[in-house]
Design a protein around this motif. Sequence first.
Motif, PDB file in Angstrom:
ATOM      1  N   MET A 159       0.824  -1.203   0.000  1.00 35.92           N
ATOM      2  CA  MET A 159       0.000   0.000   0.000  1.00 35.92           C
ATOM      3  C   MET A 159       0.863   1.260   0.000  1.00 35.92           C
ATOM      4  O   MET A 159       0.597   2.221  -0.729  1.00 35.92           O
ATOM      5  N   LEU A 160       1.919   1.256   0.811  1.00 36.54           N
ATOM      6  CA  LEU A 160       2.792   2.431   0.883  1.00 36.54           C
ATOM      7  C   LEU A 160       3.509   2.650  -0.452  1.00 36.54           C
ATOM      8  O   LEU A 160       3.662   3.789  -0.919  1.00 36.54           O
ATOM      9  N   LEU A 161       3.946   1.537  -1.075  1.00 33.92           N
ATOM     10  CA  LEU A 161       4.586   1.648  -2.374  1.00 33.92           C
ATOM     11  C   LEU A 161       3.625   2.231  -3.408  1.00 33.92           C
ATOM     12  O   LEU A 161       3.976   3.102  -4.199  1.00 33.92           O
ATOM     13  N   GLY A 162       2.386   1.760  -3.382  1.00 33.72           N
ATOM     14  CA  GLY A 162       1.384   2.272  -4.314  1.00 33.72           C
ATOM     15  C   GLY A 162       1.105   3.739  -4.101  1.00 33.72           C
ATOM     16  O   GLY A 162       0.999   4.517  -5.050  1.00 33.72           O
ATOM     17  N   LEU A 163       0.995   4.136  -2.816  1.00 34.71           N
ATOM     18  CA  LEU A 163       0.766   5.545  -2.515  1.00 34.71           C
ATOM     19  C   LEU A 163       1.929   6.393  -2.969  1.00 34.71           C
ATOM     20  O   LEU A 163       1.765   7.504  -3.483  1.00 34.71           O
ATOM     21  N   GLY A 164       3.166   5.862  -2.785  1.00 38.60           N
ATOM     22  CA  GLY A 164       4.345   6.598  -3.234  1.00 38.60           C
ATOM     23  C   GLY A 164       4.350   6.797  -4.726  1.00 38.60           C
ATOM     24  O   GLY A 164       4.689   7.863  -5.236  1.00 38.60           O
ATOM     25  N   MET A 165       3.947   5.734  -5.463  1.00 42.40           N
ATOM     26  CA  MET A 165       3.903   5.847  -6.919  1.00 42.40           C
ATOM     27  C   MET A 165       2.848   6.839  -7.356  1.00 42.40           C
ATOM     28  O   MET A 165       3.056   7.634  -8.276  1.00 42.40           O
ATOM     29  N   LEU A 166       1.679   6.828  -6.671  1.00 42.31           N
ATOM     30  CA  LEU A 166       0.626   7.789  -7.003  1.00 42.31           C
ATOM     31  C   LEU A 166       1.079   9.210  -6.728  1.00 42.31           C
ATOM     32  O   LEU A 166       0.821  10.131  -7.508  1.00 42.31           O
ATOM     33  N   ALA A 167       1.769   9.399  -5.601  1.00 39.24           N
ATOM     34  CA  ALA A 167       2.243  10.739  -5.263  1.00 39.24           C
ATOM     35  C   ALA A 167       3.249  11.226  -6.288  1.00 39.24           C
ATOM     36  O   ALA A 167       3.239  12.378  -6.714  1.00 39.24           O
ATOM     37  N   SER A 168       4.149  10.303  -6.709  1.00 37.74           N
ATOM     38  CA  SER A 168       5.128  10.670  -7.718  1.00 37.74           C
ATOM     39  C   SER A 168       4.444  11.065  -9.011  1.00 37.74           C
ATOM     40  O   SER A 168       4.802  12.053  -9.657  1.00 37.74           O
ATOM     41  N   ALA A 169       3.431  10.275  -9.416  1.00 36.56           N
ATOM     42  CA  ALA A 169       2.706  10.584 -10.655  1.00 36.56           C
ATOM     43  C   ALA A 169       1.975  11.903 -10.544  1.00 36.56           C
ATOM     44  O   ALA A 169       1.886  12.674 -11.505  1.00 36.56           O
ATOM     45  N   ALA A 170       1.423  12.191  -9.346  1.00 34.65           N
ATOM     46  CA  ALA A 170       0.661  13.431  -9.166  1.00 34.65           C
ATOM     47  C   ALA A 170       1.556  14.651  -9.304  1.00 34.65           C
ATOM     48  O   ALA A 170       1.129  15.703  -9.745  1.00 34.65           O
ATOM     49  N   HIS A 171       2.846  14.484  -8.891  1.00 36.61           N
ATOM     50  CA  HIS A 171       3.743  15.622  -8.955  1.00 36.61           C
ATOM     51  C   HIS A 171       4.392  15.780 -10.328  1.00 36.61           C
ATOM     52  O   HIS A 171       4.952  16.820 -10.628  1.00 36.61           O
ATOM     53  N   ALA A 172       4.371  14.714 -11.138  1.00 37.79           N
ATOM     54  CA  ALA A 172       4.954  14.816 -12.474  1.00 37.79           C
ATOM     55  C   ALA A 172       4.052  15.675 -13.349  1.00 37.79           C
ATOM     56  O   ALA A 172       2.836  15.567 -13.297  1.00 37.79           O
ATOM     57  N   GLY A 173       4.640  16.531 -14.139  1.00 39.98           N
ATOM     58  CA  GLY A 173       3.850  17.409 -14.986  1.00 39.98           C
ATOM     59  C   GLY A 173       4.467  17.538 -16.358  1.00 39.98           C
ATOM     60  O   GLY A 173       5.580  17.071 -16.615  1.00 39.98           O
ATOM     61  N   GLU A 174       3.739  18.199 -17.248  1.00 37.35           N
ATOM     62  CA  GLU A 174       4.224  18.395 -18.609  1.00 37.35           C
ATOM     63  C   GLU A 174       5.286  19.480 -18.625  1.00 37.35           C
ATOM     64  O   GLU A 174       5.088  20.577 -18.107  1.00 37.35           O
ATOM     65  N   ALA A 175       6.431  19.158 -19.231  1.00 40.72           N
ATOM     66  CA  ALA A 175       7.525  20.122 -19.337  1.00 40.72           C
ATOM     67  C   ALA A 175       7.474  20.887 -20.645  1.00 40.72           C
ATOM     68  O   ALA A 175       7.938  22.021 -20.732  1.00 40.72           O
ATOM     69  N   GLY A 176       6.925  20.276 -21.703  1.00 36.77           N
ATOM     70  CA  GLY A 176       6.858  20.937 -22.996  1.00 36.77           C
ATOM     71  C   GLY A 176       6.378  19.991 -24.066  1.00 36.77           C
ATOM     72  O   GLY A 176       5.866  18.909 -23.775  1.00 36.77           O
ATOM     73  N   LYS A 177       6.545  20.392 -25.329  1.00 40.71           N
ATOM     74  CA  LYS A 177       6.122  19.575 -26.469  1.00 40.71           C
ATOM     75  C   LYS A 177       7.235  19.525 -27.511  1.00 40.71           C
ATOM     76  O   LYS A 177       8.041  20.450 -27.621  1.00 40.71           O
ATOM     77  N   LEU A 178       7.251  18.445 -28.273  1.00 41.17           N
ATOM     78  CA  LEU A 178       8.211  18.294 -29.352  1.00 41.17           C
ATOM     79  C   LEU A 178       7.725  19.089 -30.565  1.00 41.17           C
ATOM     80  O   LEU A 178       6.682  18.780 -31.127  1.00 41.17           O
ATOM     81  N   VAL A 179       8.477  20.112 -30.953  1.00 46.38           N
ATOM     82  CA  VAL A 179       8.074  20.951 -32.083  1.00 46.38           C
ATOM     83  C   VAL A 179       8.933  20.693 -33.321  1.00 46.38           C
ATOM     84  O   VAL A 179       8.650  21.213 -34.389  1.00 46.38           O
ATOM     85  N   PHE A 180       9.989  19.892 -33.169  1.00 42.44           N
ATOM     86  CA  PHE A 180      10.802  19.504 -34.327  1.00 42.44           C
ATOM     87  C   PHE A 180      11.491  18.183 -34.016  1.00 42.44           C
ATOM     88  O   PHE A 180      12.107  18.033 -32.972  1.00 42.44           O
ATOM     89  N   VAL A 181      11.365  17.241 -34.933  1.00 39.56           N
ATOM     90  CA  VAL A 181      11.992  15.924 -34.783  1.00 39.56           C
ATOM     91  C   VAL A 181      12.520  15.479 -36.138  1.00 39.56           C
ATOM     92  O   VAL A 181      11.794  15.534 -37.132  1.00 39.56           O
ATOM     93  N   THR A 182      13.758  15.035 -36.184  1.00 39.62           N
ATOM     94  CA  THR A 182      14.292  14.426 -37.397  1.00 39.62           C
ATOM     95  C   THR A 182      15.355  13.409 -37.011  1.00 39.62           C
ATOM     96  O   THR A 182      16.064  13.586 -36.017  1.00 39.62           O
ATOM     97  N   GLY A 183      15.446  12.339 -37.801  1.00 39.97           N
ATOM     98  CA  GLY A 183      16.410  11.293 -37.500  1.00 39.97           C
ATOM     99  C   GLY A 183      15.953  10.412 -36.348  1.00 39.97           C
ATOM    100  O   GLY A 183      14.775  10.370 -35.981  1.00 39.97           O
ATOM    101  N   GLN A 184      16.901   9.692 -35.765  1.00 38.87           N
ATOM    102  CA  GLN A 184      16.595   8.765 -34.674  1.00 38.87           C
ATOM    103  C   GLN A 184      16.509   9.520 -33.351  1.00 38.87           C
ATOM    104  O   GLN A 184      17.501  10.029 -32.841  1.00 38.87           O
ATOM    105  N   VAL A 185      15.310   9.581 -32.798  1.00 41.97           N
ATOM    106  CA  VAL A 185      15.064  10.291 -31.532  1.00 41.97           C
ATOM    107  C   VAL A 185      14.087   9.476 -30.702  1.00 41.97           C
ATOM    108  O   VAL A 185      13.095   8.959 -31.230  1.00 41.97           O
TER     109      VAL A 185
END
Length: 468
Positions: free
Chosen positions: A12-38
């Motif tokens: 249960m504690l592990l699950g709560l920790g994972m949920l808390a981690s996911a809740a704090h993760a957020g979007e940093a940005g978007k890919l606006v240009f990609v070419t080649g192997q990425v």
Amino acid sequence: MRNQFHTMLAAMLLGLGMLASAAHAGEAGKLVFVTGQVSVAARPAVLDAAVQEGDELTTGADGYVYVKTVDQGFLVLRPNSKARIVAYHIDTQNPANTRVKLELLSGVARSISGVGVKQARQNFRFNTPVAAIGVRGTDFVVYTDQQTSRVTVISGGVVVSGFAGGCGPEGGGPCEGGASRELFAGQAGLMLQVQRGQTSPQLLRSPVMSPADQGAPARPDEPVGKVGASNPGTDVNLDAQKSGNALTSGKQITQTTNPGGGGALVPPQVDQKPDADPPVVTPPPVVVVPPTPPVLPPVTVRGPEEVIWGRYQAIAGGPADAEVQAKLGGGTYAAQEFLGAYQIARLKTTAYVAPREGTASFVLAGSDAVLQRTGRDAVQAAVEDAHLDVDFGTRTFKTGLTVVGDELRVPVNINGNITKAGELVNTTLLTDSKIKGYLGGANVEEAAYLFQVKSSTVTVNGATKWSR
């Protein structure tokens, strides 16, 4: 029974920790240009995909990726590079809560500070395996492997320190102290180098070792920075401990006080050992004559917009665009096109040069639209849900938006081709949707087009301006 209870509790504690981690993760940005192997988070990169806190970005031998951050900055990764978005939390209401931390594990990266970072520079950290980098409101390039990091500045300034003492990779914000060094864009041709185990960075002039020459040069369509311009509003530290080292090409020069007294400086001593690694430099004493501030080159002033548009007649209660008409009357713009109540033109002197491969997404920077139901007067309308995607390899584009007005939502979706001159044209003329526009800018960083959609019940016309 007790063991089962402890096992369940741990789960249960592990699950709560994972949920808390996911809740704090957020979007940093978007890919606006990609070419080649990425790849992003071990998955093939897809244009316009979101990049999350914690994601690792990797490029192959032919890979380039541009991330536009949520605060309108950029992280550019060049070939054979690996980076990680450790944290990217922007709080515009309370900048003290902003936390941004990036890591370049190997290769070459460019970081352009966004609005949020500029408001909270004290909470920005860019780590390499051997150094911590802070910013003064900045655009900089970093090369690193596991032993050596090198930093050059395009705009603004950086403060760099090796990992030692109170400066560790786990920290946030710049490491500032007697061992740190600053570098500003006005110091042309210079770079800071940090080697593993070295506390104080070396200030060197050596183009051979610059980040741009590590086998990963910039593409011509990288985001445009203020090359060679240092922000006059920043507090440039001219303390000899941080930026007073005299330099020669590829050699470190140190200055010391005369042991005979009087505080006079002994002539610089240059290490002339052939093929020797740059030596570790002991910071000079505090009591020295401050160096003359560097003479900064003039800031380049951006010229007129390459593409402009506006209303050439009054409609929906709005007047014609007098400012645009005045610009068009000046004789510098040509190739005018008309659609509905709007006109668009580009500079006579423009020379469209685009990449031969790769894709890019543009962000709506301005718009104007009118909507007219059959049998009614035209009304001013709004543009929502807009996107413009370009494939340079196939010379095609896809764009879409929604025009909202008079209790209607009218979708506009147009696919087309891009001519060698950078014109946007419909794939087929047998359609009720029309477009007239251009790509432009020195690195194809701007676009603009007029659009029109007709049906038996409604007609919409408008103009849009885009950037990336």
